[in-house]
Design a protein around this motif. Sequence first.
Motif, PDB file in Angstrom:
ATOM      1  N   VAL A  76     -18.624  96.196  13.916  1.00 39.68           N
ATOM      2  CA  VAL A  76     -17.421  96.228  14.742  1.00 39.68           C
ATOM      3  C   VAL A  76     -16.574  97.405  14.260  1.00 39.68           C
ATOM      4  N   TYR A  77     -16.351  98.345  15.170  1.00 41.86           N
ATOM      5  CA  TYR A  77     -15.585  99.540  14.840  1.00 41.86           C
ATOM      6  C   TYR A  77     -14.229  99.516  15.539  1.00 41.86           C
ATOM      7  N   GLY A 115     -22.813  95.936  21.718  1.00 46.73           N
ATOM      8  CA  GLY A 115     -22.592  94.515  21.511  1.00 46.73           C
ATOM      9  C   GLY A 115     -21.239  94.072  22.002  1.00 46.73           C
ATOM     10  N   SER A 116     -20.949  92.807  21.732  1.00 44.72           N
ATOM     11  CA  SER A 116     -19.641  92.255  22.075  1.00 44.72           C
ATOM     12  C   SER A 116     -19.212  91.313  20.964  1.00 44.72           C
ATOM     13  N   ALA A 117     -17.962  90.928  20.984  1.00 45.93           N
ATOM     14  CA  ALA A 117     -17.434  90.023  19.960  1.00 45.93           C
ATOM     15  C   ALA A 117     -18.177  88.692  19.956  1.00 45.93           C
ATOM     16  N   ALA A 118     -18.757  88.310  21.080  1.00 48.50           N
ATOM     17  CA  ALA A 118     -19.421  87.014  21.198  1.00 48.50           C
ATOM     18  C   ALA A 118     -20.842  87.003  20.640  1.00 48.50           C
ATOM     19  N   ASP A 119     -21.413  88.165  20.362  1.00 47.23           N
ATOM     20  CA  ASP A 119     -22.793  88.225  19.887  1.00 47.23           C
ATOM     21  C   ASP A 119     -22.957  87.525  18.542  1.00 47.23           C
ATOM     22  N   GLU A 120     -24.062  86.781  18.427  1.00 40.72           N
ATOM     23  CA  GLU A 120     -24.409  86.139  17.161  1.00 40.72           C
ATOM     24  C   GLU A 120     -25.092  87.166  16.258  1.00 40.72           C
ATOM     25  N   ALA A 121     -24.826  87.064  14.969  1.00 39.11           N
ATOM     26  CA  ALA A 121     -25.444  87.970  14.006  1.00 39.11           C
ATOM     27  C   ALA A 121     -25.516  87.283  12.654  1.00 39.11           C
ATOM     28  N   SER A 122     -26.480  87.723  11.829  1.00 38.85           N
ATOM     29  CA  SER A 122     -26.579  87.150  10.484  1.00 38.85           C
ATOM     30  C   SER A 122     -25.568  87.790   9.541  1.00 38.85           C
ATOM     31  N   ALA A 123     -25.059  88.969   9.923  1.00 47.31           N
ATOM     32  CA  ALA A 123     -24.031  89.638   9.126  1.00 47.31           C
ATOM     33  C   ALA A 123     -23.182  90.504  10.053  1.00 47.31           C
ATOM     34  N   GLN A 124     -21.941  90.700   9.661  1.00 45.81           N
ATOM     35  CA  GLN A 124     -21.041  91.547  10.432  1.00 45.81           C
ATOM     36  C   GLN A 124     -20.275  92.457   9.489  1.00 45.81           C
ATOM     37  N   MET A 125     -20.161  93.714   9.901  1.00 47.61           N
ATOM     38  CA  MET A 125     -19.353  94.683   9.161  1.00 47.61           C
ATOM     39  C   MET A 125     -18.265  95.178  10.107  1.00 47.61           C
ATOM     40  N   THR A 126     -17.040  95.274   9.591  1.00 48.32           N
ATOM     41  CA  THR A 126     -15.923  95.760  10.385  1.00 48.32           C
ATOM     42  C   THR A 126     -15.272  96.917   9.634  1.00 48.32           C
ATOM     43  N   MET A 127     -15.062  98.029  10.360  1.00 49.07           N
ATOM     44  CA  MET A 127     -14.466  99.225   9.748  1.00 49.07           C
ATOM     45  C   MET A 127     -13.980 100.146  10.854  1.00 49.07           C
ATOM     46  N   VAL A 181     -16.825  92.513   5.375  1.00 50.03           N
ATOM     47  CA  VAL A 181     -18.156  91.984   5.594  1.00 50.03           C
ATOM     48  C   VAL A 181     -18.091  90.471   5.731  1.00 50.03           C
ATOM     49  N   ASP A 182     -18.824  89.959   6.715  1.00 48.98           N
ATOM     50  CA  ASP A 182     -18.975  88.516   6.908  1.00 48.98           C
ATOM     51  C   ASP A 182     -20.463  88.217   7.009  1.00 48.98           C
ATOM     52  N   GLY A 183     -20.852  87.067   6.508  1.00 45.48           N
ATOM     53  CA  GLY A 183     -22.252  86.667   6.626  1.00 45.48           C
ATOM     54  C   GLY A 183     -23.054  87.035   5.398  1.00 45.48           C
ATOM     55  N   ASN A 184     -24.291  87.439   5.627  1.00 46.92           N
ATOM     56  CA  ASN A 184     -25.264  87.672   4.563  1.00 46.92           C
ATOM     57  C   ASN A 184     -25.025  89.011   3.855  1.00 46.92           C
ATOM     58  N   VAL A 185     -24.122  89.005   2.884  1.00 50.51           N
ATOM     59  CA  VAL A 185     -23.755  90.217   2.152  1.00 50.51           C
ATOM     60  C   VAL A 185     -24.946  90.764   1.365  1.00 50.51           C
ATOM     61  N   ALA A 186     -25.771  89.898   0.809  1.00 54.37           N
ATOM     62  CA  ALA A 186     -26.928  90.343   0.026  1.00 54.37           C
ATOM     63  C   ALA A 186     -27.859  91.200   0.879  1.00 54.37           C
ATOM     64  N   SER A 187     -28.083  90.804   2.122  1.00 55.51           N
ATOM     65  CA  SER A 187     -28.942  91.588   3.019  1.00 55.51           C
ATOM     66  C   SER A 187     -28.342  92.956   3.296  1.00 55.51           C
ATOM     67  N   LEU A 188     -27.025  92.993   3.456  1.00 53.78           N
ATOM     68  CA  LEU A 188     -26.362  94.269   3.715  1.00 53.78           C
ATOM     69  C   LEU A 188     -26.522  95.220   2.537  1.00 53.78           C
ATOM     70  N   LEU A 189     -26.372  94.699   1.345  1.00 56.83           N
ATOM     71  CA  LEU A 189     -26.495  95.550   0.164  1.00 56.83           C
ATOM     72  C   LEU A 189     -27.930  96.053  -0.009  1.00 56.83           C
ATOM     73  N   LYS A 190     -28.914  95.290   0.488  1.00 55.37           N
ATOM     74  CA  LYS A 190     -30.306  95.742   0.443  1.00 55.37           C
ATOM     75  C   LYS A 190     -30.529  96.915   1.399  1.00 55.37           C
ATOM     76  N   LEU A 191     -29.724  96.994   2.448  1.00 53.66           N
ATOM     77  CA  LEU A 191     -29.866  98.081   3.420  1.00 53.66           C
ATOM     78  C   LEU A 191     -29.371  99.417   2.867  1.00 53.66           C
ATOM     79  N   ALA A 192     -28.426  99.382   1.935  1.00 55.99           N
ATOM     80  CA  ALA A 192     -27.788 100.607   1.445  1.00 55.99           C
ATOM     81  C   ALA A 192     -28.784 101.651   0.940  1.00 55.99           C
ATOM     82  N   PRO A 193     -29.789 101.287   0.116  1.00 58.09           N
ATOM     83  CA  PRO A 193     -30.734 102.312  -0.345  1.00 58.09           C
ATOM     84  C   PRO A 193     -31.534 102.934   0.807  1.00 58.09           C
TER      85      PRO A 193
END
Length: 133
Positions: A40-41, A60-72, A98-110
Amino acid sequence: MGFKDAGEVRKYLGGVFETAFADPEIGPKLRATGIVLKTVYTEPDAVVLIDATQGTVSEGSAADEASAQMTMTADTGNAYWQGKVNLPLAMAKSRIKVDGNVASLLKLAPLGKKLYPAYVETLKADGRGDLLV
């Protein structure tokens, strides 16, 4: 100057994930995370939905389901893809929420680090040097 509208946010900040899915090394690793990420930007407002299970990027839209969300802000997203934002530090300072699965997000960084040069080249090729930080 920043992004003109939501369409540009989707084109560039969503497009970097399309580049990732197409990459023979990064794509399979990204899909293996199984994450559905809603980004979400603000400034301008836009929502980009990245579904790693399907290998798709969509508006996407605000209503979309997701396992994690990032807002910035879109500017923060732009700086991140140029390698100018430290994800854990930005999360700690609430520049990225960040909301949701933070561990998964941090795995994406590399995985993302390998995409910085491609993102910068896309901006340059499109004559968007004004977005370089």
